[in-house]
Design an enzyme around this catalytic site. Structure first.
Site, short mmCIF file in Angstrom:
data_model
loop_
_atom_site.label_atom_id
_atom_site.label_comp_id
_atom_site.label_asym_id
_atom_site.label_seq_id
_atom_site.Cartn_x
_atom_site.Cartn_y
_atom_site.Cartn_z
N ASP A 89 0.82 -1.21 0.00
CA ASP A 89 0.00 0.00 0.00
C ASP A 89 0.86 1.27 0.00
O ASP A 89 1.96 1.28 0.55
CB ASP A 89 -0.91 -0.03 1.24
CG ASP A 89 -2.05 0.96 1.12
OD1 ASP A 89 -2.33 1.44 0.00
OD2 ASP A 89 -2.67 1.27 2.15
N GLU B 257 0.81 -13.60 12.07
CA GLU B 257 1.35 -12.45 12.79
C GLU B 257 1.24 -11.24 11.87
O GLU B 257 1.48 -11.35 10.66
CB GLU B 257 2.83 -12.69 13.14
CG GLU B 257 3.05 -13.82 14.10
CD GLU B 257 2.50 -13.53 15.49
OE1 GLU B 257 2.61 -12.38 15.95
OE2 GLU B 257 1.93 -14.44 16.10
N ASN C 64 -10.84 -2.78 -5.94
CA ASN C 64 -10.10 -1.79 -6.73
C ASN C 64 -10.82 -1.40 -8.04
O ASN C 64 -10.44 -0.42 -8.68
CB ASN C 64 -8.67 -2.27 -7.03
CG ASN C 64 -7.74 -2.22 -5.84
OD1 ASN C 64 -6.78 -2.99 -5.74
ND2 ASN C 64 -7.99 -1.28 -4.91
C1 FPP Z 1 -1.77 0.29 -3.39
O1 FPP Z 1 -1.39 1.63 -3.48
C2 FPP Z 1 -1.37 -0.41 -4.54
C3 FPP Z 1 -2.19 -0.97 -5.48
C4 FPP Z 1 -3.64 -0.97 -5.46
C5 FPP Z 1 -1.63 -1.62 -6.62
C6 FPP Z 1 -0.52 -2.54 -6.27
C7 FPP Z 1 0.36 -2.58 -7.38
C8 FPP Z 1 1.69 -2.42 -7.30
C9 FPP Z 1 2.48 -2.23 -6.09
C10 FPP Z 1 2.45 -2.59 -8.45
C11 FPP Z 1 2.87 -4.00 -8.37
C12 FPP Z 1 3.24 -4.44 -9.60
C13 FPP Z 1 3.33 -5.71 -9.90
C14 FPP Z 1 3.96 -6.00 -11.14
C15 FPP Z 1 2.82 -6.82 -9.07
P1 FPP Z 1 -2.52 2.71 -3.48
O2 FPP Z 1 -2.77 3.10 -4.89
O3 FPP Z 1 -3.72 2.18 -2.77
O4 FPP Z 1 -1.84 3.84 -2.70
P2 FPP Z 1 -2.55 4.91 -1.75
O5 FPP Z 1 -3.11 4.16 -0.58
O6 FPP Z 1 -1.44 5.80 -1.37
O7 FPP Z 1 -3.61 5.57 -2.58
#
Ligand code: FPP
Length: 233
Positions: free
Chosen positions: A14, A194, A62
């Site tokens: 996150d 955990e 999402n």
């Molecule tokens: C959360 O950050 C992240 C996601 C919803 C997407 C996760 C994807 C990645 C980390 C890229 C991974 C890539 C691969 C190839 C697996 P957020 O957008 O919810 O951040 P925020 O809470 O700050 O809005």
């Protein structure tokens, strides 16, 4: 002291959006930066002796994000699989995917199936990406499968019907981004995990952070409802 290394680590990655916005950039930039963290963390987990690493890439909730962001994420996942295939194969990583298969773009699904097939005999670490995954959705789909077969079910029957049937229970859940919740991740499999909540945003998370968290895990006494610590690993 010998480290008691978790067999299965799950991570809620996150904070990509906030990381980017605090730098005055678009949220997409944060997702691209977040993707770059996946490989070093996987390789460090492998080096530590972790057998299973499960990452939450896209949740069933999402879909509520703007369409443009959803499209960027799916494009990013596809590009990532293409770009990292060689490294995944070279490092003996077995890739698996959990989540619904009926809503994600067909071209991405094809790359997911291809890499699962190409890495099926690998065993250095099982890297599972949760894409269009929700714990409630997984349990609901499992129940609907079981309803067709049985009048009464055991915990084992439920586990076998989940997307996560090939995964052992999660030992350690890490969430970055300074939020303290599970957000519908692996609900069944987190029963005795955990929990570790990390303040850093995912793009800033480093292999050293992972080592520090595994050290912290190693010191915890897990009782699984018993009085004495139980060595389940
Ligand atoms: C959360 O950050 C992240 C996601 C919803 C997407 C996760 C994807 C990645 C980390 C890229 C991974 C890539 C691969 C190839 C697996 P957020 O957008 O919810 O951040 P925020 O809470 O700050 O809005």
């Amino acid at each position: 002291m010998d480290l008691n290394v978790p067999k299965h680590i799950a991570i809620i990655m996150d904070g990509n959006g906030r990381w980017a916005q605090e730098k005055g950039k678009s949220r997409f930039y944060g997702h691209y930066a977040g993707a770059e963290v996946v490989e070093p963390i996987t390789l460090k987990a492998k080096e530590l002796g972790v057998s299973y690493l499960t990452l939450f890439a896209f949740s069933t909730e999402n879909w509520k994000r703007p369409r443009e962001e959803i499209d960027v994420l799916f494009k990013l996942f596809k590009e990532y699989l293409i770009r990292k295939e060689e490294s995944i194969l070279k490092n003996g990583i077995k890739m698996k995917f959990i989540g619904r298969k009926d809503r994600i773009p067909k071209d991405l699904l094809q790359y997911m199936e291809d890499i699962e097939q190409k890495t099926r005999k690998n065993s250095s670490i099982i890297l599972t990406l949760a894409v269009d995954y929700g714990g409630l959705d997984d349990i609901t789909r499992a129940f609907n499968k079981l309803l067709k077969e049985k009048n009464e079910v055991t915990q084992e029957d439920i586990k076998k019907a989940l997307d996560t049937c090939f995964l052992p229970a999660v030992d350690l859940l890490i969430r970055t981004g300074n939020e303290k919740r599970i957000s519908n991740f692996l609900l069944w499999d987190l029963a005795y995990a955990e929990l570790f909540f990390c303040e850093k945003y995912w793009p800033d998370f480093t292999p050293e952070d992972l080592c520090m968290i595994v050290e912290d895990f190693s010191k915890r006494k897990r009782r699984f409802g018993a009085v004495q610590p139980v060595d389940m690993i």
